[in-house]
Structures are given as C-alpha cells and as structure tokens.
Design a protein around this motif. Structure first.
Motif, PDB file in Angstrom:
ATOM      1  N   GLY A   1      47.531  34.887  37.529  1.00  0.00           N
ATOM      2  CA  GLY A   1      46.358  35.732  37.319  1.00  0.00           C
ATOM      3  C   GLY A   1      45.253  35.020  36.556  1.00  0.00           C
ATOM      4  O   GLY A   1      45.447  33.916  36.032  1.00  0.00           O
ATOM      5  N   ALA A   2      44.113  35.679  36.483  1.00  0.00           N
ATOM      6  CA  ALA A   2      42.990  35.118  35.734  1.00  0.00           C
ATOM      7  C   ALA A   2      43.390  34.928  34.270  1.00  0.00           C
ATOM      8  O   ALA A   2      42.946  33.984  33.605  1.00  0.00           O
ATOM      9  CB  ALA A   2      41.776  36.029  35.846  1.00  0.00           C
ATOM     10  N   SER A   3      44.266  35.778  33.786  1.00  0.00           N
ATOM     11  CA  SER A   3      44.662  35.710  32.365  1.00  0.00           C
ATOM     12  C   SER A   3      45.324  34.388  32.017  1.00  0.00           C
ATOM     13  O   SER A   3      45.181  33.895  30.897  1.00  0.00           O
ATOM     14  CB  SER A   3      45.612  36.863  32.026  1.00  0.00           C
ATOM     15  OG  SER A   3      44.988  38.100  32.306  1.00  0.00           O
ATOM     16  N   THR A   4      46.085  33.811  32.929  1.00  0.00           N
ATOM     17  CA  THR A   4      46.691  32.501  32.668  1.00  0.00           C
ATOM     18  C   THR A   4      45.616  31.422  32.606  1.00  0.00           C
ATOM     19  O   THR A   4      45.718  30.449  31.846  1.00  0.00           O
ATOM     20  CB  THR A   4      47.747  32.170  33.741  1.00  0.00           C
ATOM     21  OG1 THR A   4      48.759  33.180  33.683  1.00  0.00           O
ATOM     22  CG2 THR A   4      48.394  30.817  33.501  1.00  0.00           C
TER      23      THR A   4
ATOM     24  N   ASN B   1      31.476  42.066  34.559  1.00  0.00           N
ATOM     25  CA  ASN B   1      32.385  42.744  33.652  1.00  0.00           C
ATOM     26  C   ASN B   1      32.946  44.005  34.303  1.00  0.00           C
ATOM     27  O   ASN B   1      32.279  45.036  34.375  1.00  0.00           O
ATOM     28  CB  ASN B   1      31.665  43.031  32.333  1.00  0.00           C
ATOM     29  CG  ASN B   1      31.260  41.738  31.649  1.00  0.00           C
ATOM     30  OD1 ASN B   1      32.102  41.042  31.106  1.00  0.00           O
ATOM     31  ND2 ASN B   1      29.981  41.396  31.740  1.00  0.00           N
ATOM     32  N   THR B   2      34.162  43.871  34.753  1.00  0.00           N
ATOM     33  CA  THR B   2      34.851  44.855  35.582  1.00  0.00           C
ATOM     34  C   THR B   2      34.943  46.236  34.931  1.00  0.00           C
ATOM     35  O   THR B   2      34.788  47.258  35.593  1.00  0.00           O
ATOM     36  CB  THR B   2      36.285  44.336  35.854  1.00  0.00           C
ATOM     37  OG1 THR B   2      36.232  42.923  36.010  1.00  0.00           O
ATOM     38  CG2 THR B   2      36.880  44.985  37.078  1.00  0.00           C
ATOM     39  N   ILE B   3      35.203  46.245  33.639  1.00  0.00           N
ATOM     40  CA  ILE B   3      35.439  47.512  32.944  1.00  0.00           C
ATOM     41  C   ILE B   3      34.123  48.197  32.587  1.00  0.00           C
ATOM     42  O   ILE B   3      33.963  49.406  32.759  1.00  0.00           O
ATOM     43  CB  ILE B   3      36.288  47.266  31.673  1.00  0.00           C
ATOM     44  CG1 ILE B   3      37.689  46.768  32.094  1.00  0.00           C
ATOM     45  CG2 ILE B   3      36.363  48.520  30.812  1.00  0.00           C
ATOM     46  CD1 ILE B   3      38.576  46.336  30.928  1.00  0.00           C
TER      47      ILE B   3
ATOM     48  N   ALA C   1      33.082  29.976  34.597  1.00  0.00           N
ATOM     49  CA  ALA C   1      32.846  31.406  34.852  1.00  0.00           C
ATOM     50  C   ALA C   1      34.050  32.108  35.452  1.00  0.00           C
ATOM     51  O   ALA C   1      34.607  31.678  36.462  1.00  0.00           O
ATOM     52  CB  ALA C   1      31.645  31.572  35.778  1.00  0.00           C
ATOM     53  N   ASP C   2      34.421  33.201  34.816  1.00  0.00           N
ATOM     54  CA  ASP C   2      35.424  34.111  35.376  1.00  0.00           C
ATOM     55  C   ASP C   2      34.686  35.035  36.346  1.00  0.00           C
ATOM     56  O   ASP C   2      33.899  35.883  35.932  1.00  0.00           O
ATOM     57  CB  ASP C   2      36.057  34.910  34.225  1.00  0.00           C
ATOM     58  CG  ASP C   2      37.074  35.945  34.700  1.00  0.00           C
ATOM     59  OD1 ASP C   2      37.245  36.109  35.930  1.00  0.00           O
ATOM     60  OD2 ASP C   2      37.689  36.599  33.831  1.00  0.00           O
ATOM     61  N   MET C   3      34.916  34.845  37.632  1.00  0.00           N
ATOM     62  CA  MET C   3      34.251  35.660  38.653  1.00  0.00           C
ATOM     63  C   MET C   3      35.244  36.597  39.346  1.00  0.00           C
ATOM     64  O   MET C   3      35.038  36.988  40.496  1.00  0.00           O
ATOM     65  CB  MET C   3      33.570  34.766  39.697  1.00  0.00           C
ATOM     66  CG  MET C   3      32.445  33.934  39.133  1.00  0.00           C
ATOM     67  SD  MET C   3      31.358  33.313  40.440  1.00  0.00           S
ATOM     68  CE  MET C   3      30.139  32.440  39.449  1.00  0.00           C
TER      69      MET C   3
ATOM     70  N   ALA D   1      42.653  37.151  42.546  1.00  0.00           N
ATOM     71  CA  ALA D   1      42.305  37.602  43.899  1.00  0.00           C
ATOM     72  C   ALA D   1      42.265  39.113  44.075  1.00  0.00           C
ATOM     73  O   ALA D   1      41.608  39.610  44.994  1.00  0.00           O
ATOM     74  CB  ALA D   1      43.296  37.019  44.897  1.00  0.00           C
ATOM     75  N   GLN D   2      42.939  39.829  43.190  1.00  0.00           N
ATOM     76  CA  GLN D   2      43.231  41.243  43.518  1.00  0.00           C
ATOM     77  C   GLN D   2      42.055  42.208  43.372  1.00  0.00           C
ATOM     78  O   GLN D   2      42.218  43.403  43.467  1.00  0.00           O
ATOM     79  CB  GLN D   2      44.424  41.727  42.685  1.00  0.00           C
ATOM     80  CG  GLN D   2      44.148  41.953  41.204  1.00  0.00           C
ATOM     81  CD  GLN D   2      44.318  40.707  40.377  1.00  0.00           C
ATOM     82  OE1 GLN D   2      44.235  39.601  40.871  1.00  0.00           O
ATOM     83  NE2 GLN D   2      44.528  40.879  39.085  1.00  0.00           N
ATOM     84  N   LYS D   3      40.854  41.668  43.106  1.00  0.00           N
ATOM     85  CA  LYS D   3      39.683  42.542  43.058  1.00  0.00           C
ATOM     86  C   LYS D   3      38.961  42.505  44.392  1.00  0.00           C
ATOM     87  O   LYS D   3      38.697  43.521  45.004  1.00  0.00           O
ATOM     88  CB  LYS D   3      38.716  42.103  41.944  1.00  0.00           C
ATOM     89  CG  LYS D   3      39.376  41.858  40.599  1.00  0.00           C
ATOM     90  CD  LYS D   3      39.773  43.141  39.900  1.00  0.00           C
ATOM     91  CE  LYS D   3      40.803  42.981  38.785  1.00  0.00           C
ATOM     92  NZ  LYS D   3      40.425  42.156  37.664  1.00  0.00           N
ATOM     93  N   ASN D   4      38.634  41.293  44.814  1.00  0.00           N
ATOM     94  CA  ASN D   4      37.732  41.226  45.975  1.00  0.00           C
ATOM     95  C   ASN D   4      38.260  40.364  47.116  1.00  0.00           C
ATOM     96  O   ASN D   4      37.542  40.095  48.058  1.00  0.00           O
ATOM     97  CB  ASN D   4      36.371  40.671  45.523  1.00  0.00           C
ATOM     98  CG  ASN D   4      35.227  41.314  46.276  1.00  0.00           C
ATOM     99  OD1 ASN D   4      35.413  42.300  47.001  1.00  0.00           O
ATOM    100  ND2 ASN D   4      34.048  40.766  46.161  1.00  0.00           N
TER     101      ASN D   4
END
Ligand SMILES: *Cc1c(COP(=O)(O)O)cnc(C)c1O
Length: 357
Positions: free
Chosen positions: A74-77, A149-151, A168-170, A191-194
């Motif tokens: 995930g992006a978190s890693t 910013n997703t949230i 950049a975190d996109m 990947a799990q957003k878009n």
C-alpha cells in the motif's frame, strides 16, 4: 443490481473491466487456468506486467529515465520507502495537508529530520498552503506532498517549484488529471482508489535518484531492485496487477487521461454547483483547492447526515458516509463513476432537501 458506489477506497471499477475479468476468470488467455493460479514467471503472466508498465508510461507520458514499478504494502509502506531510498542528508520537507500527508510526515521522522514546512490543519485541511511562500529547507533530500487529500477533499491547484526532488502521493487521483511527470522526482499511488483492487502500489521514480538506497533499506523496499527485476523480484500481487492492466486498457480506449480529466471536471462541477446553490448542503473546501475526486459535504446536523446516508443507500447510492475525521458525507467520484451516477446522486440530494426543509 449494481449500485452506484461512492466509496473512497477500495472503490468502484469500470463495469466493462469487471465483466471482462469475469469472462476470462476460469481460462486466462487460453492457459486453462485462472490468472490467480498461473506462475508469475509464466510468459502469459509476464506479458501482463510488461503491458501494464507500457500503458502507465504511455498514459502518463513517463520519460524513459523514470522507472515504473508495481509493489506491495500500500501507499503506507511507501511512507517508509521514500526516506529509505532518498534520505541521504537525513532531512526532508513535508507539506501536511491532510491525514495521509501527516502519516507520511510522521513516518519520515523515523529516519531523519522530517521538517513540516506547511500545514493546513488550522482550517481543518480545507486549503493548500501557498507553495510559493514556503520556507524550503536548504539541502533537503526531497519535498513530500499529497497531491489530492482523499479525506478532506482538497487538491493542489499548482505544485511546488522546489530545488529538492518533489515526491507526490497521488493515490486518490492518479490518472484523473494530466500531470507533467518530469516535474516530479517520485510519484506513487496505492491502486485501490482509481486503478485496481487493493494490493498493488505504483511507483514512478526518476532513476538517477534511486541508485543509492540507505544501507538499512530492506531489499523489498529498494525501488532500484524492483526496477531491475521488472517488478518481479518476488511474487507480485498478481491479480491486482492483472486488474490494473485491464483498467489501463479501458482508460486508453476511453481516450486517455485528458479525456478522463474532462469528464471528471464535468462531474465535479455538476456536484459542486449543486451543493453551492443549495440551502441544505455545504462543502467547506476553498474553491480553488477542491478535489475533483473526493467531494465531502455536510448538512450541519449529524442526525440529518445519518438519515441522508441511510436513505441514499436504499435507492442504490452507497458508501456516502464521510470519514470519521470530517463527518457528514463524502462522494468519491473516481474515474469509474459514470456521469449518470453523479446525476442520480444530485437528484437524490434535491429530493432529500425538499423533504427535510
Ligand atoms: C488511501 C490513501 C493512502 C493509504 O493507502 P494504503 O494503500 O491503504 O496504504 C495514502 N495516501 C492517500 C492519499 C490515500 O488516499
């Protein structure tokens, strides 16, 4: 019945893609096996990874001196992988414009001096600090931003012009609008957003920046190693990459990123115009910074918000509950959300407003 799914992630995927995956699930590409059963070293599977990389390069116009890799965790890693690959001088700048930006900054502190040079928490992350007026740290290894910013539903309307490479975190907007990859050192996105089901993360990085990871960097987090092995250093998230490839093909068929951006801007405008003209609903993000992917809104009453979410669900408009940090509602209108879905939401909002005056 298929619903309109406004979830922030995992989120809706194009129906044609789901159909295609279903159709070839039992027999992938004449192998007599499903794509989840095949060896990742099989030619038929390796062809998928190669095609996915090629499509990312083509759709985002990625220069040749950048790698495109598919990794896990995930992006978190990547919040850790970024300092582990780049933080040679042990200092980096972070602009904190939301919850994920904050997490990235906190992770950066584990490896060196992570300097918070911008912060919009004073107004509940409803704006992006002016990137031309920030105090960038001399000698910083990179400047980290969260482009969308997703949230909180905000996004950069312009990007920092800084000396250090821009990272950049996109995650929640990749492939939704055109970006000039050359202006970035690293772009990464879960990947799990878009793009695909959860499990794969894309990293696009300028190769000359990633040749010398910190000695403590785990092999799996070395972008250089993943690049040299064509994302097949170990068993990749095979199904997620396969699905990503189908989504990328679908995006290309639909005209690519610019065509998608036009549709996304249209969808977002419909929704924001309606919200701004209504008496009941409110979006608090400064218009210049409004996300075209995630649209939070509130009625001002927690009770009414809960009623809205419950009643919407009954008519097939699901996952509209806002993030617990913001409350209210949030409509995530990613690439795969059709214009009809946004129009159905607006119709429902109108009706709900009339009934709850
Ligand atoms: C969802 C999200 C993340 C976290 O992604 P994981 O894959 O769950 O680690 C990070 N950044 C942004 C902008 C996100 O939207």
């Amino acid at each position: 019945m298929r619903v309109y799914n406004f979830a922030a992630g995992p989120s809706t995927l194009p129906l044609e893609v789901l159909q295609k995956a279903k159709d070839e699930f039992l027999d992938f590409s004449g192998t007599g096996m499903s794509v989840t059963e095949i060896s990742h070293r099989d030619k038929a599977y390796m062809a998928i990874v190669e095609e996915a990389e090629k499509l990312v390069r083509e759709l985002l116009n990625v220069p040749d001196d950048y790698c495109v890799i598919f990794v896990q965790g995930g992006a978190s890693t990547q919040f850790a992988a970024i300092p582990l690959n780049l933080m040679h001088n042990k200092k980096a700048d972070y602009i904190v414009t939301g919850n994920f930006a904050k997490k990235a900054w906190q992770e950066g502190q584990l490896y060196g001096e992570a300097v918070k040079i911008g912060d919009s928490s004073d107004k509940v992350y409803t704006y992006i600090p002016d990137v031309d007026k920030l105090n960038y740290t001399e000698g910083a290894d990179y400047v980290h931003i969260t482009s969308n910013n997703t949230i909180f539903g905000s996004r950069y309307s312009k990007f920092p012009k800084c000396k250090a490479p821009l990272v950049a975190d996109m995650s929640s907007e990749i492939f939704s609008r055109e970006v000039d990859v050359k202006k970035f050192g690293v772009i990464y996105a879960g990947a799990q957003k878009n793009l695909a089901p959860a499990g794969v993360t894309i990293v696009i990085a300028k190769r000359d920046l990633i040749q010398d990871p910190l000695p403590i960097c785990p092999t799996m987090l070395r972008w250089k190693v993943q690049d040299e092995n064509g994302s097949l250093y170990n068993t990749p998230p095979a199904f997620s990459i396969y699905m990503a490839n189908l989504v990328l093909r679908n995006l290309k068929e639909k005209g690519g990123v610019k065509a998608m951006q036009d549709i996304n801007e249209h969808k977002a405008k419909l929704l924001y115009d309606f919200i701004d003209n209504s008496k009941l609903y409110k979006n608090n993000v400064l218009p210049e910074f409004r996300s075209i992917m995630n649209v939070p809104f509130v009625t001002g009453s927690d009770e009414l918000d809960a009623k809205f979410v419950a009643e919407a669900k009954k008519v097939g408009l699901v996952s509209l509950k806002g993030h617990r940090l913001v409350g209210g509602m949030r409509a995530s209108i990613y690439n795969a959300m059709p214009v009809e879905g946004v129009k159905a939401l607006i119709e429902f909002m109108k009706k709900f407003e009339t009934e709850n005056k």
